[in-house]
Design a protein around this motif. Sequence first.
Motif, mmCIF file in Angstrom:
data_model
loop_
_atom_site.group_PDB
_atom_site.id
_atom_site.type_symbol
_atom_site.label_atom_id
_atom_site.label_comp_id
_atom_site.label_asym_id
_atom_site.label_seq_id
_atom_site.Cartn_x
_atom_site.Cartn_y
_atom_site.Cartn_z
ATOM 1 N N ARG A 16 5.614 24.785 8.770
ATOM 2 C CA ARG A 16 6.710 23.452 8.177
ATOM 3 C C ARG A 16 8.276 22.587 8.822
ATOM 4 N NH1 ARG A 16 7.365 24.321 1.756
ATOM 5 N NH2 ARG A 16 4.942 25.797 1.708
ATOM 6 N N LEU A 93 14.675 23.393 4.653
ATOM 7 C CA LEU A 93 12.899 23.400 3.197
ATOM 8 C C LEU A 93 13.228 23.921 2.061
ATOM 9 C CD1 LEU A 93 10.711 23.994 5.613
ATOM 10 C CD2 LEU A 93 11.681 22.135 5.557
ATOM 11 N N ARG A 211 2.760 14.077 1.584
ATOM 12 C CA ARG A 211 2.578 14.573 2.917
ATOM 13 C C ARG A 211 4.104 14.981 4.157
ATOM 14 N NH1 ARG A 211 -3.506 13.034 4.117
ATOM 15 N NH2 ARG A 211 -4.342 14.320 2.851
ATOM 16 N N ASP A 212 4.368 16.073 4.137
ATOM 17 C CA ASP A 212 5.261 16.336 5.241
ATOM 18 C C ASP A 212 5.023 15.899 6.928
ATOM 19 O OD1 ASP A 212 4.155 18.436 6.272
ATOM 20 O OD2 ASP A 212 5.237 20.010 5.226
ATOM 21 N N ILE A 218 3.674 17.802 -0.434
ATOM 22 C CA ILE A 218 4.582 18.384 -0.948
ATOM 23 C C ILE A 218 4.971 18.240 -1.937
ATOM 24 C CG2 ILE A 218 5.714 18.856 1.658
ATOM 25 C CD1 ILE A 218 6.729 16.427 1.603
ATOM 26 N N PHE A 241 10.281 19.084 -1.164
ATOM 27 C CA PHE A 241 10.003 17.979 -1.948
ATOM 28 C C PHE A 241 11.793 17.183 -1.821
ATOM 29 C CE2 PHE A 241 9.738 14.024 -4.216
ATOM 30 C CZ PHE A 241 9.032 13.225 -2.679
ATOM 31 N N GLU A 246 12.012 12.143 2.738
ATOM 32 C CA GLU A 246 10.759 11.821 3.396
ATOM 33 C C GLU A 246 9.963 10.613 3.073
ATOM 34 O OE1 GLU A 246 8.517 14.439 4.604
ATOM 35 O OE2 GLU A 246 10.396 16.011 4.071
#
Length: 616
Positions: A16, A93, A211-212, A218, A241, A246
Amino acid sequence: MAGQIPQRFLDDLLARVDVVEVVGERVKLKKAGRNYSGLCPFHQEKTPSFTVSADKQFYHCFGCGAHGNALRFLMEYDKLRFPEAVEQLAGRLGLEVPREGADDPRAQARERKRKEGVNLLELAASFFRERLKMPEGQGARGYLERRGLSPEVQQTFGIGYAPDDWESLKRHLTERGIGEAVQVEYGLLVHREESGRTYDRFRDRVMFPIRDIKGRTIAFGGRVLGDAKPKYLNSPETPVFHKGRELYGLFEARQADHRLERLVIVEGYMDVVALAQFGIRNAVATLGTSTSEEHLIRLFRLVREVVFCFDGDRAGRQAASRALETVLPLMIDGRQARFLFLPEGEDPDTLVRREGAEAFQDRITCASPLSEFLFDQAAAGRDLARIEDRERYASQVLAALARLPEGVLKSLMLSELSRRTGVEAADFSALLARSAAAEPAPGREVPGAGAPLDEPAGMSEAPPLGESAAPVAPSGGALSLVARALQLLVHEPALVARLPEEDDWCPEEESDGRLCREVIRLLRAGRYRSAQVLLAHFHGSAEGERLAALARRELLIPREARGAELEGLVAHFRRTRQRRSPQEEIDALLARERSGERLSREEKQRLMVLLTELHG
């Protein structure tokens, strides 16, 4: 003693996290083809031999042989023990580090929770994609077809459909052993505390998985098909998230081209997908927030050039001003930022369909460079043939340049400012140096590039840029003129002696105008001769927060010019009031009365006179 960290958690963590981000926060990296290079932090060198691979997620130094993944880098660079390095990466994260141990019920519970959450969002994404193909997804398929999205683009972005059902996703996930609490935690269910009921957050919406950078789902964005509100709905903040960090479409853009040199920031995910449909695969979108510094730091690690794309209306220009303020401190040499304004009433989705990909690409290529946008913005509404307007123009540009990192770009822009104003570049450099030496303490705000500096004495008949704007928060943007008058009084209460006896010059239709009248009344009572005492009077109120914000905002007008500045503002307000029609004055007074505000005796008399004159 804590148990061991499960290997599967470490594998998931390293999958990740982005090693480029971790290393780039500590080492200055430059894009070099598909990799990044910089000076090795583990030995002295003059020529870069340190490489970081975004694709393979490791670093290697060809000089000293140092190599490893993000975890190893933290241990070596920050001198952390293994568990501390894992905790730090997990903290980025929002993850809790699990521990193995058959005799530790809490560790077992955490591990069960982790297992439940690992594939939860991917399961939901798969569910939405499947429902799009079913009869219940006919309306969504029709919508996507009308928007001209091909099956290939739909597949690339993983677009799906959330059924018009309160519990369809909930049932699907529960049948697969996913508890409701986890579904709520990851934003898929809404929990009503008063009833205890849970139901699907997304219903009857076209679903866009967010998406990450690794391609993991996410969060989600949903576009409603019916008339429900809101039209667009994003997942809430969750353990994985964070919308201020992001960007929608970044993973897809990197998949389309690993040698990206430019990224275009647009407003919404439909803009990203529509541009991709026309072959423009380097667009990303923020998720309901303005572009943040963290967004830009991530993008500049991937590309050298960022293009901000805005609507051409007033709101778009204001958003561009905020983006300019955010990007200025990040503009080290080698980076580029451009500003693209679309025709009013158009967005990237509609415009690319109307004029085609080639024409839209030309717009991107011809977007205004940061320097041009900054100079044009400062010149807007000013007659640069006038010395006073030219001074204001130069002051605004200098305030922006003060935020630029030292380098060639800053030097070139100082030279250009010199050419445009006739002032020696060395004089501007000296002004910047003095400003830096007098930099305010933490918490004091320096006006950003998007906000004209406080107007000096000798205000012209035509109000400068930002006069009609409503008062804004001190984090950026122009102050209205009445807010500038209020700011002067907050910084220097003794200026109240320069004001006329009557306060009818102060615009009563603005909240800052009403607050300004209250401040004047208190200052004239003789009890408030310092900003601190004045702020203390309003402490704990919305007015107090407003005054504190104005106090934090630095006032760059020389002390000896502030009295004349305030008098100029008062004269401007009086001229504006005289030009206002009787009907406008009546409407303003009636609006205040309808809002529940009590008019003074003089104001009531004035209203009666105006009504008599109008209808007599």
